[in-house]
Design an enzyme around this catalytic site. Structure first.
Site, mmCIF file in Angstrom:
data_model
loop_
_atom_site.group_PDB
_atom_site.id
_atom_site.type_symbol
_atom_site.label_atom_id
_atom_site.label_comp_id
_atom_site.label_asym_id
_atom_site.label_seq_id
_atom_site.Cartn_x
_atom_site.Cartn_y
_atom_site.Cartn_z
ATOM 1 N N ASN A 187 0.856 -1.177 0.000
ATOM 2 C CA ASN A 187 0.000 0.000 0.000
ATOM 3 C C ASN A 187 0.897 1.232 0.000
ATOM 4 O O ASN A 187 2.126 1.113 0.076
ATOM 5 C CB ASN A 187 -0.989 -0.009 1.174
ATOM 6 N N GLN A 228 -8.810 5.410 -3.237
ATOM 7 C CA GLN A 228 -8.451 6.105 -4.478
ATOM 8 C C GLN A 228 -8.180 5.148 -5.631
ATOM 9 O O GLN A 228 -8.059 5.583 -6.779
ATOM 10 C CB GLN A 228 -7.219 6.978 -4.247
ATOM 11 N N GLY A 229 -8.042 3.858 -5.369
ATOM 12 C CA GLY A 229 -7.800 2.890 -6.437
ATOM 13 C C GLY A 229 -6.444 2.227 -6.314
ATOM 14 O O GLY A 229 -5.991 1.901 -5.216
ATOM 15 N N ASP A 256 -6.171 -9.589 -0.401
ATOM 16 C CA ASP A 256 -5.913 -10.938 -0.923
ATOM 17 C C ASP A 256 -6.715 -11.184 -2.205
ATOM 18 O O ASP A 256 -6.233 -11.829 -3.140
ATOM 19 C CB ASP A 256 -6.276 -11.991 0.123
ATOM 20 N N VAL A 280 -8.268 -4.732 -9.087
ATOM 21 C CA VAL A 280 -9.124 -3.735 -8.442
ATOM 22 C C VAL A 280 -10.570 -4.216 -8.404
ATOM 23 O O VAL A 280 -11.280 -4.030 -7.406
ATOM 24 C CB VAL A 280 -9.006 -2.382 -9.162
ATOM 25 N N GLY A 291 -17.992 -10.115 6.631
ATOM 26 C CA GLY A 291 -17.078 -11.073 7.239
ATOM 27 C C GLY A 291 -15.879 -11.394 6.379
ATOM 28 O O GLY A 291 -15.195 -10.515 5.870
#
Length: 310
Positions: A187, A228-229, A256, A280, A291
């Protein structure tokens, strides 16, 4: 051994338990709905995502005690090929609870029990024996495992010309990058740490990723940008797609699912533009379910069609 296009490795799997409650009050007994059980852990979730796309993978994971046996049974019910490594300590559990009164989600994760020296060697020997095109290393490491354990696995895989895809964080990510892996999915915060800064703005992501690629650490970097993508960067390309606007119910397994969508697309020889959009689409679709259920194929397909024009 049979050749699989994709093999996932999960050294620290979890039996995911999720439930609903109505009102979280200290000191009081909280009445919960009947629990739902799912096989979890980074690589296992990637294999589950691939199965939802009608793809095939081999899930290689450690399994100990009744919880490990239940994970194996849950995966087999989903039609996923498994290669469990039996270990002495019970496989850990994780717990997700949703308070219906506030729609707040609470996530509890427990550490994975330590692996013995023999069990560590069993994992490495399994990796030496696999025949695969893509090897996915995803998730956290057990207590006591060295931070270079993924690096050890990646070095073994590269000797067989296997493309290594890594989704982890912290020092284990930094260590594995010393082997020049095929793809990583940090990230934006993790990317900032990799280049030694406190934070990165959107317009700085491309240069930061290309710096890592130029060092020979990875060929492809997919940066998750949250709401934001995401962006996909190689040494000579940059591609960005926005995240679709969906009704989010849970973020569990979204990362994941994103990796699963991307590695499935790679195994189908799709373009890098499609790889990013499938990632995405699957990641966003996963947030639409409660969950630890990951995504529904119809949601992923619909979101991918929308993203194709982006």
């Amino acid at each position: 051994m049979k050749h699989y296009k994709i093999t996932t490795v999960t050294v620290n799997p979890a039996l995911d338990k999720s439930t609903h409650l109505r009102g979280l009050v200290p000191e009081q007994k909280i009445r919960c709905d009947a629990p739902r059980y799912d096989a979890g852990g980074g690589g296992i979730n990637v294999s589950k995502a691939i199965a939802r796309l009608n793809g095939e993978s081999l899930a290689l994971f450690t399994a100990g005690g009744p919880t490990g046996e239940m994970i194996k049974e849950l995966l087999l019910k989903e039609g996923i090929k498994v290669d469990p490594i039996t270990v002495q300590n019970w496989t850990r559990e994780s717990f997700v609870a949703v308070d219906d009164n506030t729609n707040s989600q609470y996530r509890f994760g427990f550490p994975g029990a330590a692996l013995s020296e023999l069990e560590k060697e069993m994992v490495l020997e399994k990796v030496k024996a696999i025949a695969t095109d893509f090897l996915v290393l995803s998730g956290s490491l057990n207590e006591g495992l060295p931070t270079d354990f993924y690096k050890q696995i990646a070095e073994i895989a590269k000797k067989s010309n296997i493309k290594v895809i890594v989704d982890t964080s912290g020092e284990s990510l930094q260590k594995v990058l010393e082997t020049n892996v095929y793809l990583i999915k940090p990230n934006v915060g993790e990317l900032a740490k990799l280049v030694g800064v406190d934070r990165l703005e959107m317009e700085e992501v491309n240069d930061a990723a290309k710096k890592i690629i130029a060092q020979g650490s990875a060929e492809i970097i997919v940066v998750s940008l949250g709401p934001q993508g995401a962006a996909l960067i190689t040494k000579d390309s940059y591609d960005y797609v926005p995240a679709p606007n969906v009704a989010k119910k849970s973020t569990v397994g979204a990362g994941d699912s994103m990796v699963g969508g991307m590695v499935w697309a790679l195994s189908q020889n799709k373009s890098l533009a499609e790889v990013l959009r499938w990632g995405v689409a699957c990641g966003s679709a996963a947030t639409m379910n409660e969950g630890t259920q990951l995504f529904k194929i119809e949601d992923a397909n619909r979101l991918f069609e929308w993203l194709k024009s982006k």
